[in-house]
Write an enzyme that holds these catalytic residues in place. Sequence first.
Site, PDB file in Angstrom:
ATOM      1  N   MET A   1      -0.054   1.050   5.023  1.00 22.00           N
ATOM      2  CA  MET A   1      -0.829   1.379   6.215  1.00 22.00           C
ATOM      3  C   MET A   1      -1.927   0.353   6.417  1.00 22.00           C
ATOM      4  SD  MET A   1      -0.846   3.706   8.519  1.00 22.00           S
ATOM      5  CE  MET A   1      -1.879   4.327   9.852  1.00 22.00           C
TER       6      MET A   1
ATOM      7  N   SER B   1       0.859  -1.186   0.000  1.00 22.69           N
ATOM      8  CA  SER B   1       0.000   0.000   0.000  1.00 22.69           C
ATOM      9  C   SER B   1       0.897   1.237   0.000  1.00 22.69           C
ATOM     10  CB  SER B   1      -0.960  -0.031   1.199  1.00 22.69           C
ATOM     11  OG  SER B   1      -1.878   1.051   1.130  1.00 22.69           O
ATOM     12  N   THR B   2       0.799   2.109   0.997  1.00 16.67           N
ATOM     13  CA  THR B   2       1.557   3.363   1.010  1.00 16.67           C
ATOM     14  C   THR B   2       3.059   3.091   0.899  1.00 16.67           C
ATOM     15  OG1 THR B   2      -0.133   4.191   2.522  1.00 16.67           O
ATOM     16  CG2 THR B   2       1.827   5.555   2.227  1.00 16.67           C
TER      17      THR B   2
ATOM     18  N   HIS C   1      -2.580  -1.073  -3.413  1.00 17.42           N
ATOM     19  CA  HIS C   1      -3.742  -0.201  -3.259  1.00 17.42           C
ATOM     20  C   HIS C   1      -3.583   1.017  -4.166  1.00 17.42           C
ATOM     21  CE1 HIS C   1      -4.289  -1.838   1.112  1.00 17.42           C
ATOM     22  NE2 HIS C   1      -4.791  -2.656   0.202  1.00 17.42           N
TER      23      HIS C   1
ATOM     24  N   ASP D   1      -4.531  -4.847   5.853  1.00 24.50           N
ATOM     25  CA  ASP D   1      -5.062  -5.614   4.727  1.00 24.50           C
ATOM     26  C   ASP D   1      -4.085  -6.715   4.316  1.00 24.50           C
ATOM     27  OD1 ASP D   1      -6.839  -6.281   2.640  1.00 24.50           O
ATOM     28  OD2 ASP D   1      -5.729  -5.037   1.220  1.00 24.50           O
TER      29      ASP D   1
END
Length: 367
Positions: A298, A179-180, A205, A301
Amino acid sequence: MNRKIRVIVVDDSALVRSLLSEIINRQHDMECIGTANDPLIAREMIRELNPDVITLDVEMPRMDGIDFLGRLMRLRPMPVLMISTLTERGAEVTMRALELGAIDFVAKPRVGVSNGLQELASQIVDKIRVASVAQVRRLPTAPAAGAQAAHGAPSGRPAAAVSLLGRVSTEKIIAIGASTGGTEAIKEVLTRLPADCPAIVITQHMPPGFTTSFAARLNSLCQITVKEASHGERILPGHAYIAPGGKHFSISRSGANYVAVVDDAPPVNRHKPSVEVLFKSVAACAGRNAYGIMLTGMGADGAAAMREMRDAGSYNFVQDEASCIVFGMPREAIAHGAADEVLPLLQIAPALLAKLRGGSDQVHHRI
């Protein structure tokens, strides 16, 4: 401890500056301490006010957001949230911004900006909160490849990875979640893998409209072929498949083959695409033929599903805290007992290749 997150908004649109300021100031834990309509004004404001985060428009007069970001990350690195446009050009520029060190981005609509930004308000403030605690990397001031390599930050394509020479069966599959900070982390892993690597499936993401540019950029840098996943296509060795923005991506079996499944089901863990969806399918379809990799991001997930992968016999690598932009998803994967090895980012690809070349039963190599 209750100090508010101090934000400067940099955007050439007076409307956007006003809307973002209002959204930020509505939050109990942050405040907009200044706005600037171009980067030259912003530069002085940053020196004077020392913000925690800046939001930065990509396209601005006098100096565009990318030039400004590059200078900022070399001279005074700080958390930057890019405000991008939902266009092909906007997507390409956003990928460049992430490469230069921006923590994340928000895609603003081209029309209906006022309503659009209000609808994105929760996403904007969530990303500001993440940016405020993210690890920021200074861009090297000298672009010399040798100097960068000495610091573990390669310039362009790393040296060609050594071929696996057919040692790997076509049943092997590698699953990556991020993600991030993940766009650059994924690049660091994929560019170190040889052309005859097992098939790779990836969920990063990302909203619709940006994964096409992401895949194209990776494809230009990697020895393997990188593309967006298409529903129903066969998953092939030497290829990496990226979940299309705004769609879930999983795999199924068709005889001896893995097949891509792309669908429009509801979000999982608030995400679409969701790492959980991909990893669950890999646990079910690949079992001990799978390798899992959890990178910076972050939240949580994919952590529970990565544990399902491990329980099904997969061997899992998790990025360590020191090399993560945000240590959320890796931390949760470790907490769920999903990790076989926790490694710095630049050691993940070599460790994976060592396991693939070993070719021995993964069950005997548990930690």
